[in-house]
Design an enzyme around this catalytic site. Sequence first.
Site, mmCIF file in Angstrom:
data_model
loop_
_atom_site.group_PDB
_atom_site.id
_atom_site.type_symbol
_atom_site.label_atom_id
_atom_site.label_comp_id
_atom_site.label_asym_id
_atom_site.label_seq_id
_atom_site.Cartn_x
_atom_site.Cartn_y
_atom_site.Cartn_z
ATOM 1 N N THR A 231 -16.742 0.429 3.028
ATOM 2 C CA THR A 231 -15.319 0.682 3.278
ATOM 3 C C THR A 231 -15.129 2.185 3.446
ATOM 4 O O THR A 231 -16.038 2.969 3.166
ATOM 5 C CB THR A 231 -14.459 0.237 2.078
ATOM 6 O OG1 THR A 231 -14.746 1.126 0.977
ATOM 7 C CG2 THR A 231 -14.732 -1.194 1.658
ATOM 8 N N ASN B 227 -5.680 -4.412 -6.361
ATOM 9 C CA ASN B 227 -6.902 -3.860 -5.762
ATOM 10 C C ASN B 227 -6.820 -2.372 -5.452
ATOM 11 O O ASN B 227 -7.857 -1.726 -5.285
ATOM 12 C CB ASN B 227 -7.157 -4.677 -4.476
ATOM 13 C CG ASN B 227 -8.142 -4.036 -3.569
ATOM 14 O OD1 ASN B 227 -9.343 -4.106 -3.810
ATOM 15 N ND2 ASN B 227 -7.664 -3.373 -2.515
ATOM 16 N N LYS C 208 -12.530 1.498 -14.597
ATOM 17 C CA LYS C 208 -12.941 0.141 -14.226
ATOM 18 C C LYS C 208 -13.351 -0.679 -15.458
ATOM 19 O O LYS C 208 -13.143 -1.897 -15.488
ATOM 20 C CB LYS C 208 -14.074 0.200 -13.194
ATOM 21 C CG LYS C 208 -13.626 0.793 -11.838
ATOM 22 C CD LYS C 208 -12.480 -0.012 -11.206
ATOM 23 C CE LYS C 208 -12.135 0.471 -9.815
ATOM 24 N NZ LYS C 208 -11.049 -0.320 -9.185
ATOM 25 N N ASP D 37 0.865 -1.193 0.000
ATOM 26 C CA ASP D 37 0.000 0.000 0.000
ATOM 27 C C ASP D 37 0.889 1.227 0.000
ATOM 28 O O ASP D 37 2.044 1.180 0.439
ATOM 29 C CB ASP D 37 -0.921 0.000 1.247
ATOM 30 C CG ASP D 37 -2.192 0.808 1.027
ATOM 31 O OD1 ASP D 37 -2.082 2.043 0.865
ATOM 32 O OD2 ASP D 37 -3.283 0.214 0.995
ATOM 33 N N TYR E 84 -13.741 7.322 -13.132
ATOM 34 C CA TYR E 84 -13.740 6.067 -12.364
ATOM 35 C C TYR E 84 -14.360 4.935 -13.186
ATOM 36 O O TYR E 84 -13.800 3.838 -13.284
ATOM 37 C CB TYR E 84 -14.514 6.278 -11.063
ATOM 38 C CG TYR E 84 -14.537 5.082 -10.139
ATOM 39 C CD1 TYR E 84 -13.447 4.787 -9.321
ATOM 40 C CD2 TYR E 84 -15.639 4.218 -10.093
ATOM 41 C CE1 TYR E 84 -13.469 3.690 -8.473
ATOM 42 C CE2 TYR E 84 -15.668 3.115 -9.250
ATOM 43 C CZ TYR E 84 -14.576 2.862 -8.437
ATOM 44 O OH TYR E 84 -14.584 1.761 -7.608
HETATM 45 P P1 NAD Z 1 -10.230 2.131 0.424
HETATM 46 O O1 NAD Z 1 -10.070 3.576 0.147
HETATM 47 O O2 NAD Z 1 -10.717 1.672 1.732
HETATM 48 O O3 NAD Z 1 -8.858 1.363 0.111
HETATM 49 C C1 NAD Z 1 -8.060 1.669 -1.005
HETATM 50 C C2 NAD Z 1 -6.601 1.408 -0.649
HETATM 51 O O4 NAD Z 1 -5.814 1.664 -1.818
HETATM 52 C C3 NAD Z 1 -6.085 2.351 0.464
HETATM 53 O O5 NAD Z 1 -5.418 1.608 1.453
HETATM 54 C C4 NAD Z 1 -5.131 3.275 -0.277
HETATM 55 O O6 NAD Z 1 -4.053 3.743 0.521
HETATM 56 C C5 NAD Z 1 -4.640 2.362 -1.408
HETATM 57 N N1 NAD Z 1 -4.078 3.124 -2.513
HETATM 58 C C6 NAD Z 1 -4.592 4.245 -3.093
HETATM 59 N N2 NAD Z 1 -3.753 4.676 -4.043
HETATM 60 C C7 NAD Z 1 -2.681 3.828 -4.082
HETATM 61 C C8 NAD Z 1 -1.495 3.755 -4.841
HETATM 62 N N3 NAD Z 1 -1.204 4.660 -5.785
HETATM 63 N N4 NAD Z 1 -0.644 2.733 -4.621
HETATM 64 C C9 NAD Z 1 -0.923 1.807 -3.657
HETATM 65 N N5 NAD Z 1 -2.012 1.837 -2.883
HETATM 66 C C10 NAD Z 1 -2.892 2.838 -3.096
HETATM 67 O O7 NAD Z 1 -11.202 1.614 -0.729
HETATM 68 P P2 NAD Z 1 -11.901 0.197 -0.995
HETATM 69 O O8 NAD Z 1 -13.347 0.456 -1.049
HETATM 70 O O9 NAD Z 1 -11.353 -0.874 -0.145
HETATM 71 O O10 NAD Z 1 -11.432 0.004 -2.507
HETATM 72 C C11 NAD Z 1 -10.583 -1.046 -2.936
HETATM 73 C C12 NAD Z 1 -10.840 -1.294 -4.397
HETATM 74 O O11 NAD Z 1 -12.200 -1.697 -4.572
HETATM 75 C C13 NAD Z 1 -10.665 -0.064 -5.287
HETATM 76 O O12 NAD Z 1 -10.052 -0.457 -6.515
HETATM 77 C C14 NAD Z 1 -12.093 0.395 -5.536
HETATM 78 O O13 NAD Z 1 -12.222 1.121 -6.730
HETATM 79 C C15 NAD Z 1 -12.801 -0.936 -5.588
HETATM 80 N N6 NAD Z 1 -14.243 -0.906 -5.362
HETATM 81 C C16 NAD Z 1 -14.758 -0.434 -4.197
HETATM 82 C C17 NAD Z 1 -16.126 -0.442 -4.015
HETATM 83 C C18 NAD Z 1 -16.775 0.051 -2.756
HETATM 84 O O14 NAD Z 1 -18.007 0.197 -2.739
HETATM 85 N N7 NAD Z 1 -16.028 0.301 -1.680
HETATM 86 C C19 NAD Z 1 -16.972 -0.937 -5.027
HETATM 87 C C20 NAD Z 1 -16.398 -1.420 -6.207
HETATM 88 C C21 NAD Z 1 -15.028 -1.408 -6.355
#
Ligand code: NAD
Length: 252
Positions: free
Chosen positions: A191, A90, A160, A37, A156
């Site tokens: 989250t 992720n 995706k 991360d 976004y």
């Molecule tokens: P989150 O913000 O809780 O976690 C995202 C993590 O990615 C964080 O720890 C952040 O520090 C890390 N990150 C950001 N930029 C980075 C970089 N350049 N290099 C390394 N790490 C980096 O969000 P989440 O909801 O857990 O999202 C995780 C994934 O799931 C994302 O790709 C998001 O688009 C996808 N997603 C989330 C949802 C939702 O509803 N939460 C739905 C569909 C998809």
Amino acid sequence: MNGIDGKVALVTGAGSGIGRATAVRFAEAGAHVAVADIDTDGGEETVSLIEEMGGEARFYELDVTDETAVESTVGAVVDDFGGLDFAHNNAGIEGTVAPLTEQSLDDWDAVISVNLRGVFCCLKYELAVMADHGGGAIVNTASVAGLVGAAGLSPYYASKHGVAGLTKCAAIEAAEDGIRVNAVCPGVVDTPMVQRFTGGDEAAMEQTVAPQAMKRAASPDEIADAVVYLCSDDASFVTGVPMPVDGGYVAQ
Ligand code: NAD
């Protein structure tokens, strides 16, 4: 899950939300986990959670947009753990909510850079290492935003859709090396990312989950279970699939 115990898993964005849940699930299933991360505190916290339950994990500070850093992190994981069997690409950011005509190019670049370039960089080096070590399985985090459109978050959604396409291409190229590549397409997951959208407001959350048939957000664990399944031997004939894990969002 079959075929996870004793293997090595790399999870990016593992310092929070879905990535943390997946890292913990991999460890519960007996994998050695590389927690990557850009957020050191969040990543170290995930490692502590895994160690407290008796698992093995190590933190790697990584910006997934930095190709050189991705290459050296993948190399370090192989040196430290003796290989790389699974990866969950992720890490992601949401960008700014605004109509396309009001989106800035800076925001576009930032979102595409983390969400799409980041997955590309990771795939490039993970696939090479796995091919040299006899195979593996990779899961990218796309989203329902990679399957349908919506107003307000065009960078976004574009990123995706790109992840879903990249997943299919990688799966086709890597099949002969014994590597499976899939994506999970979560709906709304509770989250920090979604909390940023809703501001912790219950009515806003209700509105956010309204397009999902099940009318609730997923827990991060429900997405993690799908990721570990797709990496396991239980999914041995599944590749190239952007799999909705969305409470019925795209079924409608
Ligand atoms: P989150 O913000 O809780 O976690 C995202 C993590 O990615 C964080 O720890 C952040 O520090 C890390 N990150 C950001 N930029 C980075 C970089 N350049 N290099 C390394 N790490 C980096 O969000 P989440 O909801 O857990 O999202 C995780 C994934 O799931 C994302 O790709 C998001 O688009 C996808 N997603 C989330 C949802 C939702 O509803 N939460 C739905 C569909 C998809």
